[in-house]
Design a protein around this motif. Sequence first.
Motif: not given
Length: 157
Positions: A31-33, A65-70, A76-83
């Motif tokens: 995944t990516a955010t 790895q793909f477009g630096h999209q994560a 921080e990624i976890h917080d973004f997804c849960t929020f």
Amino acid sequence: MSIYDYTVKDYQGRDVSLAKYQGKVLLVVNTATGCGFTPQYEGLEKLYQTYRQQGFEILDFPCNQFGHQAPGTDNEIHDFCTFKYATTFPQFAKIDVNGDKASPVYQFLKDEKTGLLGGAIKWNFTKFLLDRSGQVVKRFAPTVEPQRIAGDIEKLL
């Protein structure tokens, strides 16, 4: 080797043996955010809420790895997804899915189901569906919306 032979890090840096998911139907997703496919988190959570009581798990592996999209830290990624998407399925530490530093889990998945374009993961939100014995049954392109996978999950449950 099977998927259950691997140990990975969760988003908090703790070791998690994938053997804990033995006997469950798994959907493994990179995944990516910050990707055009990021809204698929909503559909993934709906799948999880619909089928988790029947033995279904989603394993979320953020990848930059793909477009630096994560960007950002694992927390921080976890917080973004849960929020933003209220995700409750397991999320792991950021990994590489291609190249010399590719996660052994992803090397295993790619070896099992190469997909139409060969073994390499082409973009964020590539999905692998595994049966209760840990066998990779299908590989789905990033463009396949989570709700389109529901029938395949039901067959395995």
